[in-house]
Design a protein around this motif. Structure first.
Motif, PDB file in Angstrom:
ATOM      1  N   ARG A   1       0.851  -1.198   0.000  1.00 40.70           N
ATOM      2  CA  ARG A   1       0.000   0.000   0.000  1.00 40.70           C
ATOM      3  C   ARG A   1       0.880   1.239   0.000  1.00 40.70           C
ATOM      4  O   ARG A   1       1.834   1.330   0.769  1.00 40.70           O
TER       5      ARG A   1
ATOM      6  N   ASN B   1       0.880   5.038   0.937  1.00 41.84           N
ATOM      7  CA  ASN B   1       0.115   5.986   1.766  1.00 41.84           C
ATOM      8  C   ASN B   1       0.536   7.403   1.425  1.00 41.84           C
ATOM      9  O   ASN B   1       1.732   7.707   1.380  1.00 41.84           O
TER      10      ASN B   1
ATOM     11  N   TYR C   1      -0.147  11.349   2.602  1.00 38.13           N
ATOM     12  CA  TYR C   1      -0.711  12.212   3.640  1.00 38.13           C
ATOM     13  C   TYR C   1      -0.503  13.665   3.220  1.00 38.13           C
ATOM     14  O   TYR C   1       0.629  14.175   3.293  1.00 38.13           O
TER      15      TYR C   1
ATOM     16  N   HIS D   1      -3.889   1.692  15.361  1.00 41.12           N
ATOM     17  CA  HIS D   1      -4.245   0.345  14.886  1.00 41.12           C
ATOM     18  C   HIS D   1      -3.046  -0.589  15.066  1.00 41.12           C
ATOM     19  O   HIS D   1      -1.923  -0.140  15.281  1.00 41.12           O
TER      20      HIS D   1
ATOM     21  N   ASP E   1      -1.274  -3.819  12.798  1.00 45.48           N
ATOM     22  CA  ASP E   1      -1.339  -4.338  11.433  1.00 45.48           C
ATOM     23  C   ASP E   1      -1.917  -5.745  11.435  1.00 45.48           C
ATOM     24  O   ASP E   1      -1.667  -6.531  12.340  1.00 45.48           O
TER      25      ASP E   1
ATOM     26  N   LEU F   1       8.105  -1.513   6.031  1.00 41.08           N
ATOM     27  CA  LEU F   1       7.658  -0.141   5.769  1.00 41.08           C
ATOM     28  C   LEU F   1       8.825   0.732   5.328  1.00 41.08           C
ATOM     29  O   LEU F   1       9.870   0.778   5.992  1.00 41.08           O
TER      30      LEU F   1
ATOM     31  N   GLN G   1       9.500   4.476   5.095  1.00 36.89           N
ATOM     32  CA  GLN G   1       8.949   5.780   5.476  1.00 36.89           C
ATOM     33  C   GLN G   1       9.430   6.854   4.507  1.00 36.89           C
ATOM     34  O   GLN G   1      10.483   6.711   3.886  1.00 36.89           O
TER      35      GLN G   1
ATOM     36  N   LEU H   1       5.061   8.580  11.812  1.00 37.20           N
ATOM     37  CA  LEU H   1       4.705   7.327  12.474  1.00 37.20           C
ATOM     38  C   LEU H   1       5.024   7.417  13.968  1.00 37.20           C
ATOM     39  O   LEU H   1       6.090   7.898  14.358  1.00 37.20           O
TER      40      LEU H   1
ATOM     41  N   HIS I   1       0.109   1.406  16.652  1.00 43.67           N
ATOM     42  CA  HIS I   1       0.771   2.594  16.092  1.00 43.67           C
ATOM     43  C   HIS I   1      -0.248   3.482  15.385  1.00 43.67           C
ATOM     44  O   HIS I   1      -1.390   3.079  15.155  1.00 43.67           O
TER      45      HIS I   1
ATOM     46  N   VAL J   1      -0.397   7.331  12.645  1.00 48.56           N
ATOM     47  CA  VAL J   1       0.358   8.314  11.865  1.00 48.56           C
ATOM     48  C   VAL J   1      -0.268   9.679  12.117  1.00 48.56           C
ATOM     49  O   VAL J   1      -1.495   9.840  12.002  1.00 48.56           O
TER      50      VAL J   1
ATOM     51  N   ARG K   1       3.504  13.833   3.150  1.00 49.55           N
ATOM     52  CA  ARG K   1       4.308  12.661   3.505  1.00 49.55           C
ATOM     53  C   ARG K   1       3.835  11.468   2.685  1.00 49.55           C
ATOM     54  O   ARG K   1       2.634  11.331   2.428  1.00 49.55           O
TER      55      ARG K   1
ATOM     56  N   SER L   1       4.485   7.095   2.328  1.00 51.85           N
ATOM     57  CA  SER L   1       5.136   5.877   2.815  1.00 51.85           C
ATOM     58  C   SER L   1       4.651   4.702   1.976  1.00 51.85           C
ATOM     59  O   SER L   1       3.607   4.778   1.315  1.00 51.85           O
TER      60      SER L   1
ATOM     61  N   ALA M   1       4.028   0.573   2.414  1.00 52.31           N
ATOM     62  CA  ALA M   1       3.981  -0.523   3.388  1.00 52.31           C
ATOM     63  C   ALA M   1       3.653  -1.824   2.662  1.00 52.31           C
ATOM     64  O   ALA M   1       2.673  -1.892   1.910  1.00 52.31           O
TER      65      ALA M   1
ATOM     66  N   PHE N   1       2.656  -5.722   3.338  1.00 51.29           N
ATOM     67  CA  PHE N   1       2.098  -6.585   4.388  1.00 51.29           C
ATOM     68  C   PHE N   1       2.227  -8.040   3.944  1.00 51.29           C
ATOM     69  O   PHE N   1       1.680  -8.428   2.911  1.00 51.29           O
TER      70      PHE N   1
HETATM   71  O1  LIG Z   1       2.707   5.703   6.975  1.00 52.07           O
HETATM   72  C1  LIG Z   1       3.290   5.041   7.853  1.00 52.07           C
HETATM   73  O2  LIG Z   1       4.402   5.339   8.273  1.00 52.07           O
HETATM   74  C2  LIG Z   1       2.622   3.825   8.462  1.00 52.07           C
HETATM   75  C3  LIG Z   1       1.338   3.407   7.801  1.00 52.07           C
HETATM   76  C4  LIG Z   1       0.676   2.271   8.499  1.00 52.07           C
HETATM   77  O3  LIG Z   1       0.742   2.114   9.700  1.00 52.07           O
HETATM   78  C5  LIG Z   1      -0.069   1.287   7.706  1.00 52.07           C
HETATM   79  O4  LIG Z   1      -0.217   1.463   6.489  1.00 52.07           O
HETATM   80  O5  LIG Z   1      -0.543   0.282   8.297  1.00 52.07           O
END
Ligand SMILES: O=C(O)CCC(=O)C(=O)O
Ligand SMILES: [Fe+2]
Length: 146
Positions: free
Chosen positions: A4, A6, A8, A23, A25, A32, A34, A41, A80, A82, A90, A92, A94, A96
């Motif tokens: 994914r 992300n 922001y 949340h 994961d 991840l 960053q 984070l 964690h 964000v 920003r 990132s 990720a 999974f």
């Molecule tokens: O953007 C991040 O640093 C973490 C994002 C995150 O926690 C996630 O996608 O589950």
């Protein structure tokens, strides 16, 4: 494995708006990358939030709920979030990594004994359970405890 991206955008009210709300994961392991300049984070330990510092080009390796379940609670899936900021966007990425959702997972047999009784029931499609609990604001791992 699912990846994914992300994004922001800057936010005028970081005091009111999270980038991602608290949340854990759903994964087994999360890798991840960053943003190399912009922090955001944070991880919670004993009720206090701590910044995860940016180390350019370094990967953050995080453990997810399915690792906590399969290890019968030995390995933790940390909570964690964000946070946003007013100045900079920003990004990132990720990834999974998790078992096939059709496969039932549960605590590994030899990690269950009298000193450490089974903590979690066996589950299938954990990703769906995690997503639905996240939407309702529930602590997901609590919903799969025995
Ligand atoms: O953007 C991040 O640093 C973490 C994002 C995150 O926690 C996630 O996608 O589950
Ligand atoms: Fe996350």
């Amino acid at each position: 494995m699912q990846t994914r991206f992300n994004f922001y955008p800057p936010c005028s009210r970081p005091d009111l708006v999270h980038g991602v709300k608290p949340h854990t994961d759903r994964s087994g392991i999360t890798i991840l990358l960053q943003d190399k300049e912009v922090e955001g984070l944070q991880i919670v330990v004993d009720g206090n939030w701590y910044r995860v510092p940016v180390i350019p080009h370094a990967l953050v390796v995080n453990l997810g709920d399915q690792m906590q379940i399969m290890s019968n609670g030995i390995y933790k899936s940390p909570m964690h979030r964000v946070v946003t900021n007013t100045e900079k966007l920003r990004i990132s990425v990720a990834s999974f990594i998790e078992p096939d959702p059709d496969n039932e997972i549960g605590p590994v047999e030899h990690l269950i004994d009298e000193q450490r009784p089974r903590l979690y029931r066996n589950v299938k499609n954990y990703g769906i359970i995690n997503y639905e609990c996240y939407q309702k604001g529930l602590v997901v791992l609590e919903t799969v405890q025995v």
